[in-house]
Design a protein around this motif. Sequence first.
Motif, PDB file in Angstrom:
ATOM      1  N   ASP A  40       0.802  -1.223   0.000  1.00  0.00           N
ATOM      2  CA  ASP A  40       0.000   0.000   0.000  1.00  0.00           C
ATOM      3  C   ASP A  40       0.836   1.274   0.000  1.00  0.00           C
ATOM      4  N   LEU A  41       2.157   1.150  -0.078  1.00  0.00           N
ATOM      5  CA  LEU A  41       2.980   2.341  -0.251  1.00  0.00           C
ATOM      6  C   LEU A  41       2.751   2.968  -1.624  1.00  0.00           C
ATOM      7  N   ASP A  42       2.046   2.245  -2.501  1.00  0.00           N
ATOM      8  CA  ASP A  42       1.706   2.805  -3.815  1.00  0.00           C
ATOM      9  C   ASP A  42       0.356   3.534  -3.804  1.00  0.00           C
ATOM     10  N   LEU A  43      -0.143   3.837  -2.619  1.00  0.00           N
ATOM     11  CA  LEU A  43      -1.471   4.430  -2.465  1.00  0.00           C
ATOM     12  C   LEU A  43      -1.689   5.654  -3.346  1.00  0.00           C
ATOM     13  N   TYR A  44      -0.660   6.482  -3.509  1.00  0.00           N
ATOM     14  CA  TYR A  44      -0.822   7.707  -4.283  1.00  0.00           C
ATOM     15  C   TYR A  44      -0.126   7.671  -5.635  1.00  0.00           C
ATOM     16  N   THR A  45       0.470   6.551  -5.978  1.00  0.00           N
ATOM     17  CA  THR A  45       1.105   6.420  -7.295  1.00  0.00           C
ATOM     18  C   THR A  45       0.782   5.053  -7.870  1.00  0.00           C
ATOM     19  N   GLY A  46      -0.270   4.988  -8.623  1.00  0.00           N
ATOM     20  CA  GLY A  46      -0.651   3.732  -9.247  1.00  0.00           C
ATOM     21  C   GLY A  46      -1.099   2.693  -8.240  1.00  0.00           C
ATOM     22  N   HIS A  47      -2.040   3.071  -7.370  1.00  0.00           N
ATOM     23  CA  HIS A  47      -2.470   2.180  -6.293  1.00  0.00           C
ATOM     24  C   HIS A  47      -2.968   0.838  -6.835  1.00  0.00           C
ATOM     25  N   ARG A  48      -2.533  -0.198  -6.157  1.00  0.00           N
ATOM     26  CA  ARG A  48      -2.827  -1.592  -6.486  1.00  0.00           C
ATOM     27  C   ARG A  48      -2.270  -2.002  -7.851  1.00  0.00           C
ATOM     28  N   LYS A  49      -1.290  -1.257  -8.313  1.00  0.00           N
ATOM     29  CA  LYS A  49      -0.597  -1.616  -9.552  1.00  0.00           C
ATOM     30  C   LYS A  49       0.904  -1.550  -9.355  1.00  0.00           C
ATOM     31  N   THR A  50       1.399  -0.446  -8.824  1.00  0.00           N
ATOM     32  CA  THR A  50       2.837  -0.227  -8.720  1.00  0.00           C
ATOM     33  C   THR A  50       3.525  -1.241  -7.811  1.00  0.00           C
ATOM     34  N   LEU A  51       2.955  -1.521  -6.651  1.00  0.00           N
ATOM     35  CA  LEU A  51       3.594  -2.432  -5.686  1.00  0.00           C
ATOM     36  C   LEU A  51       2.766  -3.685  -5.377  1.00  0.00           C
ATOM     37  N   HIS A  52       1.715  -3.905  -6.106  1.00  0.00           N
ATOM     38  CA  HIS A  52       0.884  -5.101  -5.899  1.00  0.00           C
ATOM     39  C   HIS A  52       1.205  -6.121  -6.993  1.00  0.00           C
ATOM     40  N   TYR A  53       1.678  -7.299  -6.580  1.00  0.00           N
ATOM     41  CA  TYR A  53       2.052  -8.350  -7.532  1.00  0.00           C
ATOM     42  C   TYR A  53       1.403  -9.670  -7.107  1.00  0.00           C
ATOM     43  N   SER A 189      -2.179  23.595  -9.102  1.00  0.00           N
ATOM     44  CA  SER A 189      -0.860  23.026  -9.397  1.00  0.00           C
ATOM     45  C   SER A 189      -0.629  21.694  -8.683  1.00  0.00           C
ATOM     46  N   ALA A 190      -1.356  21.431  -7.614  1.00  0.00           N
ATOM     47  CA  ALA A 190      -1.179  20.187  -6.864  1.00  0.00           C
ATOM     48  C   ALA A 190      -2.088  19.066  -7.366  1.00  0.00           C
ATOM     49  N   ARG A 191      -3.108  19.413  -8.092  1.00  0.00           N
ATOM     50  CA  ARG A 191      -4.109  18.401  -8.487  1.00  0.00           C
ATOM     51  C   ARG A 191      -3.585  17.286  -9.391  1.00  0.00           C
ATOM     52  N   PRO A 192      -2.606  17.547 -10.259  1.00  0.00           N
ATOM     53  CA  PRO A 192      -2.090  16.434 -11.064  1.00  0.00           C
ATOM     54  C   PRO A 192      -1.468  15.317 -10.222  1.00  0.00           C
ATOM     55  N   TYR A 193      -1.129  15.619  -8.972  1.00  0.00           N
ATOM     56  CA  TYR A 193      -0.500  14.631  -8.089  1.00  0.00           C
ATOM     57  C   TYR A 193      -1.510  13.892  -7.207  1.00  0.00           C
ATOM     58  N   VAL A 194      -2.772  14.241  -7.365  1.00  0.00           N
ATOM     59  CA  VAL A 194      -3.836  13.620  -6.571  1.00  0.00           C
ATOM     60  C   VAL A 194      -4.409  12.457  -7.365  1.00  0.00           C
ATOM     61  N   PRO A 195      -4.566  11.272  -6.755  1.00  0.00           N
ATOM     62  CA  PRO A 195      -5.161  10.146  -7.489  1.00  0.00           C
ATOM     63  C   PRO A 195      -6.527  10.496  -8.068  1.00  0.00           C
ATOM     64  N   ALA A 196      -6.811   9.981  -9.262  1.00  0.00           N
ATOM     65  CA  ALA A 196      -8.039  10.326  -9.990  1.00  0.00           C
ATOM     66  C   ALA A 196      -9.296  10.067  -9.181  1.00  0.00           C
ATOM     67  N   ARG A 197      -9.276   9.061  -8.309  1.00  0.00           N
ATOM     68  CA  ARG A 197     -10.490   8.731  -7.568  1.00  0.00           C
ATOM     69  C   ARG A 197     -10.897   9.827  -6.591  1.00  0.00           C
ATOM     70  N   TYR A 198      -9.978  10.743  -6.256  1.00  0.00           N
ATOM     71  CA  TYR A 198     -10.299  11.828  -5.343  1.00  0.00           C
ATOM     72  C   TYR A 198     -10.803  13.077  -6.062  1.00  0.00           C
ATOM     73  N   LEU A 199     -10.677  13.105  -7.381  1.00  0.00           N
ATOM     74  CA  LEU A 199     -11.060  14.319  -8.133  1.00  0.00           C
ATOM     75  C   LEU A 199     -12.494  14.259  -8.600  1.00  0.00           C
TER      76      LEU A 199
END
Length: 199
Positions: A40-53, A189-199
Motif C-alpha cells: 500500500d505504499l503505492d497508495l498515491y502512485t498507481g495504487h494496487r498496480k505499482t507495488l501489488h504483484y 498546481s497540486a491536483r495532477p498529483y492527486v489520485p483520480a479517484r479523489y477528483l
Amino acid sequence: MMATTHALIGLVLALPVLTVAPELAPVAFVAGFVGGLAPDLDLYTGHRKTLHYPVYASVATAPALALAALVPTPITVALAVGLAAAALHAVADVFGSGLELRPWNGASERAVFSHYHGRWIRPRRWIRYDGSPEDLLLTGLAAVPLVALGGDRVAALAIAFVAVSAVYVLLRKSLATVAERLVALLPASARPYVPARYL
C-alpha cells in the motif's frame, strides 16, 4: 481491505516461526508486519498496480519459504515471511472492492493489476469495501491468534489495531466526503498529483 487488516494478517503469517524457531520470531513478526503493509505504499502512485504483484509475489514466495525452511536465518525468514505477507496482501485485495472513492457503490471493476496477465483483475467484493463491517470482522479474527500466542507486544499491537480499525469503520463513509472537500481546497498546481479517484 484496511491497512490494519493486512498488517495483522502479515503478523499471523509469522506465528509458525514462533513455534518452530522462537529465536527468529521477532524478525518474522517485523517482516510480516512490513510485508503486510508495503504494497500500500503505492497508495498515491498507481495504487494496487505499482507495488501489488498477486502472481509474481506468490510465485516468489514458494522458493523463499523453502529456503527459510532449509536454512533458517534472520535474513531467509524475513524474506520468506515478508514476501508471503506482500503476496497475500495483493491476492486478498482481489476479494475486496474496486478502486474508487466510494467503493460501496461498486462502480469500479479494477481490484488489483496483474503484471503477469497485463490487465486488471476484477473485484470479487467478498469484503465489500475497506472499512466495511466484514473487514472489521476479518481484522478481529486475525487478532485472536496474535493475542493468544504472540506475546505481550504483539498482542498489544493487535488490540490497538482492532481499536483503530473500529474507529475507521465508524467514520469510513464520511471520510470520502472529507477527502473530496480537502482535495477541492488544493491549488490547481497540486491536483495532477492527486489520485483520480479523489477528483
